[in-house]
Every structure is written in C-alpha cells, then in structure tokens.
Design an enzyme around this catalytic site. Structure first.
Site: not given
Ligand code: F6R
Length: 240
Positions: A67, A135, A137, A142
């Site tokens: 992303d 959450n 994701h 989401e």
């Molecule tokens: C990042 C992504 C997100 C993260 C998730 C966890 O490319 O796609 O899904 O993996 O938000 O983020 P952290 O690792 O910062 O807790």
C-alpha cells in the site's frame, strides 16, 4: 495457520527473517510482497545483515508493496516509498526496476489502481509479509472490506489515522486515503507471513486466532489460506 510464539520483538524479527532468507536461498529470483509499519522493521534489519554477510542477494528479487498513502509526495518522509527505501532497499542490491510500490499521487486514482492491479495479476508473489492493524486490517483493508476486493482506494478510518499519527506532526497531516492491494490480491500469495508484536496487538491476535472468519475482521480471511505463518511475541500473545 501455523502460529509461532517467541519471546520478544528481537526474536520475532530473527525468526521472521529466517523464513524470508530460507526462501531467497532456495529461490534467488523469488517475488516478495512487502509491508511497511513498525512490525517488519526488525525483519528488514535482519535481511540487510544477511545481505551484508553475503548470505543472500536481492539482485534477482522482485518486490510488490501492499500500500501507499494517497496525495502524499513519494519523497515525503512518511511515504511508504521513502519507508521502504530507508528501511530496506537502499541497503541491499535490489534493482530499482524490480521494486513495485503502488502510486497514490496523481489525478486519476482509479487508473493508478487498475495499473497496480494489472501488475499484481502478472506477478506471482511467493511470500507476502503482513503486519496487522489494531482493528484487524491487513494492508489498508479496513473492517467491512469484501474478501473479493482487489486493489482499490480506501478512505482510512479514524482508528487507523490515530494509530499512524505518531509518524506525523499532527493528526491533520495524516492522509485520509490510501491505495492498497485488496484482500483477494493478498490471498493470492503462495505463502503469507504475518508478524505481530506488543500489547497493542493482543486483542487483534486473539481475534485472529480464536475468532471466526468474518469481513468485520479482515485478517480472519487468512484462515482460508493454506500456507500462513503467524509469528507473535509474548505480549501480542498475552490474551491467547
Ligand atoms: C503496512 C500495512 C498495515 C500495517 C498495520 C500494522 O504496509 O499495510 O496493514 O501492517 O497497520 O502496522 P504496524 O506494524 O505499524 O503496527
């Protein structure tokens, strides 16, 4: 789903890196799906260390990132383009043309989605690295996202913007939308490696491992995939 519990973030990063290193040794021209965020930073550091020790090379490796924020210059300090270069790509021998990161900055976002989706259709990701949001994701899919969703533009929830505001000066600077691989794209990877560390992930890890498969908790889709490794540290596993 194979669950591996380790002591702490350091061990998690080492064990996760070993999965990637073993793949690269077995298939030096493999295709990796990569994530940003805090979770995989230690994993990337271990990959850089293995590269420096000449255990692995990235010269024939292709990567596809999950992303990118929309309407943020790729050279912004918080773009995922910058993140990947600072945390991995600048330190290894990967070829710039083999790096694929969705482009979220342009006048026709739908066209950018279609272009990235086309690339993903042609690619065959051997291993997809994932973190998990508080959450549930994965990527920026989401809660409520269809399991059939392919690359799309997503409006970020306030929870996700709140979670990510630590990287910006204020919540107002956190982008409101992002371009992300859809759940369907993620599920096409041959192997999926999810890493979760720390207390803030304990609820999500519990829902992932103990809960049912539901679109209200996107990561639960991984239970439908035949080759998933989940590496959690003690804090993230504390509610299991
Ligand atoms: C990042 C992504 C997100 C993260 C998730 C966890 O490319 O796609 O899904 O993996 O938000 O983020 P952290 O690792 O910062 O807790």
């Amino acid at each position: 789903m194979k669950i591996v519990e380790v002591n702490d973030y350091q061990e998690l990063s080492k064990v996760a890196a070993k999965v990637v290193i073993d793949l690269i040794k077995a298939k030096p021209n493999c295709t990796l799906g990569l994530a940003t965020g805090s979770s995989p930073i230690g994993l990337y550091q271990n990959l850089i260390a293995a590269y420096n020790k000449k255990e692995i090379s990235f010269k024939d490796i292709k990567t596809y990132n999950l992303d990118e924020y929309c309407n943020l210059d790729i050279n912004h300090s918080q773009s995922y383009y910058t993140f990947m270069h600072e945390n991995l790509f600048n330190h290894v021998d990967i070829k710039e043309e083999n790096i694929h990161i969705p482009v979220g900055n342009g006048s026709d976002l739908n066209k950018l989605c279609d272009e990235y989706n086309e690339l993903l259709h042609k690619a065959s990701i051997d291993l997809q690295v994932l973190g998990i949001g508080g959450n549930g994701h994965i990527g920026f899919n989401e809660p409520g996202t269809s399991f059939d969703q392919e690359t799309f533009i997503v409006k970020l929830t306030e929870k996700t913007r709140e979670d990510n505001k630590r990287f910006f000066n204020s919540i107002d600077e956190v982008p409101t939308s992002a371009i992300t691989m859809g759940i369907k794209n993620i599920m096409q990877a041959k192997t999926i490696l999810l890493v979760a560390s720390g207390k803030s992930k304990a609820e999500a890890v519990k829902a992932l491992i103990k809960g049912g498969v539901t679109e209200t908790f996107p990561a639960s889709v991984l239970k439908n995939h035949k080759d998933v490794i989940v590496i959690v540290d003690k804090e993230a596993a504390s509610l299991l």
